[in-house]
Scaffold this active site. Structure first.
Site, PDB file in Angstrom:
ATOM      1  N   GLU A 275      -2.877   4.250   6.144  1.00  0.00           N
ATOM      2  CA  GLU A 275      -3.825   4.621   7.208  1.00  0.00           C
ATOM      3  C   GLU A 275      -4.500   3.380   7.781  1.00  0.00           C
ATOM      4  O   GLU A 275      -4.764   3.302   8.985  1.00  0.00           O
ATOM      5  CB  GLU A 275      -4.890   5.587   6.675  1.00  0.00           C
ATOM      6  N   ASP A 356       3.611   1.558   7.263  1.00  0.00           N
ATOM      7  CA  ASP A 356       4.171   1.380   5.922  1.00  0.00           C
ATOM      8  C   ASP A 356       4.322  -0.107   5.600  1.00  0.00           C
ATOM      9  O   ASP A 356       4.001  -0.544   4.498  1.00  0.00           O
ATOM     10  CB  ASP A 356       5.543   2.067   5.817  1.00  0.00           C
TER      11      ASP A 356
HETATM   12 ZN    ZN Z   1       0.979   7.471   9.275  1.00  0.00          ZN
END
Ligand code: ZN
Length: 416
Positions: A275, A356
């Site tokens: 996030e 990521d």
């Molecule tokens: Zn995401």
């Protein structure tokens, strides 16, 4: 036959065929074997249940589309819009109030048609697969709160747009757009403080190892944490999630209680690092900008068709009005809207990879991120092998197996 009517029927029919094609492709790409990556957390039985769940939801959405299409066509061809218009006009209100009533009544009809499917999904299908936690009371309260918000937020917005298009001449779309942008930002700011608490309870996260780990990571990333909250997601469903919400000093980190229960501290930090990637790479702001550009295009396009007599004839209307033109334009705009949502999904999937990669580089938690994603997929009964066409059209996130493969690569790159 009216060319607008021909076009709209073709659009509705093509949309239906596309749904059908995607559903069939999706069913065919279900694989009976547990993917190697998941053999450690999914046994044959659990995997078979996931597949049954996907089959059941696919069948239900096909049934829904198969019923909605003829209902919509009948409503259009039988002059349903004109009937509603004559009814609201008989109340003798001003044009904006009449427009609000017209739109409200159509939304109500649409809601009633969709309601049986929503009830079945929550209380039969999700119940059978152990996902549902919603009580009838919560369901009804959600509906009432949603209705209230639609009236309080949607009402003034629609009234403003109708007012601009009735009285501001050729630049009405620009004024409406400006108003919409300011309004959206306002809702973003008040949402975490005033709107989300209407639906869920937010509790500050207990002091403890998890909170320490989160604070340590946030400090390392120079992220000003205004609060870490858990949310009672378990009130409605067993699904897991986490998100950042709010702007500026109202920014909060929110973890579903179901997530806190299922993940260990490194997995939770890895999810927050993901996030954080969205935040640091300004994905949220960029996606908001994209959606604002899209609404600008929509309003600009609208200004060309608003009082088009051919379009009104297609819907068998006796009176021309701004509010009805606005509703009809959405039928014309559907193909453009599909293409735009394809593009924005594509962008969103790219951002997921970026987030990521950020998570792996900033936290070094590639392993926990992978195991967190696997747990998420298992708990949410996610489709592990979606068809590429389904991904292209509907997926805002890449399929989990592709994400895991990419995360392994990022971890290797980070070590070099
Ligand atoms: Zn995401």
């Amino acid at each position: 036959m009216n060319p607008y009517l021909v076009f709209i029927i073709a659009v509705l029919g093509t949309g239906y065929l596309l749904d059908l094609l995607l559903a069939l492709a999706g069913l065919r790409s279900l694989s009976p074997r547990v993917p190697d990556e998941f053999t450690d957390i999914l046994d044959e039985d659990a995997y078979r249940r996931t597949q049954e769940y996907i089959r059941a939801t696919t069948r239900l959405s096909l049934l829904q589309a198969t019923i909605i299409l003829p209902v919509t066509l009948t409503f259009i061809l039988a002059g349903g819009f004109n009937t509603v218009d004559l009814l609201v006009r008989s109340a003798g209100l001003g044009t904006i109030a009449t427009g609000l009533l017209f739109t409200g009544l159509l939304l109500l009809l649409n809601f009633l048609v969709q309601l049986p499917f929503s009830l079945y999904t929550t209380f039969v299908l999700e119940e059978r697969f152990g996902l549902n936690q919603t009580s009838v009371r919560t369901y009804v309260l959600d509906l009432l709160k949603g209705l209230l918000l639609a009236i309080l937020l949607g009402g003034p917005l629609l009234a403003a747009v109708l007012w601009f298009f009735d009285s501001a001449g050729s630049l009405a779309w620009l004024y409406s757009w400006f108003f919409l942008v300011v309004f959206t930002l306002f809702v973003q700011v008040i949402a975490p403080v005033f709107l989300l608490p209407l639906f869920n309870r937010f509790t500050p996260l207990d002091d403890g190892a998890l909170k320490q780990a989160i604070l340590a990571y946030a400090k390392q990333e120079n992220f000003p944490v205004q609060g870490i909250y858990t949310m009672d997601g378990s009130r409605r469903s067993k699904r897991l999630n986490a998100f950042f919400t709010g702007l500026g000093r109202w920014r909060r980190i929110v973890l579903y209680d179901t997530l806190v229960a299922a993940m260990d501290a490194p997995e939770t930090v890895a999810i927050l690092a993901h996030e954080m990637g969205h935040f640091k790479r300004h994905h949220i702001a960029k996606m908001m900008l994209v959606s604002m550009l899209q609404s600008g295009m929509l309003l600009y396009g609208l200004s060309f068709f608003l009082h088009n007599s051919g379009l009104f004839a297609a819907f068998s209307m006796e009176h021309v009005s701004t509010y009805a033109g606005l509703v009809f334009f959405f039928f014309l705009y559907a193909p453009v809207s599909l293409v735009l949502s394809l593009l924005s999904n594509m962008l969103s999937r790219r951002y997921e990879y970026e987030a990521d990669r950020f998570a792996v580089r900033s936290s070094g938690l590639a392993g926990p991120l992978i195991s967190a994603l696997k747990k998420l997929s298992r708990k949410n009964l996610a489709n592990l092998t979606p068809h590429p066409l389904q991904v292209l059209v509907h997926y805002s996130h890449p399929p989990v197996l592709e994400r895991i493969r990419a995360i392994r690569e990022y971890a290797l790159q980070a070590r070099d």
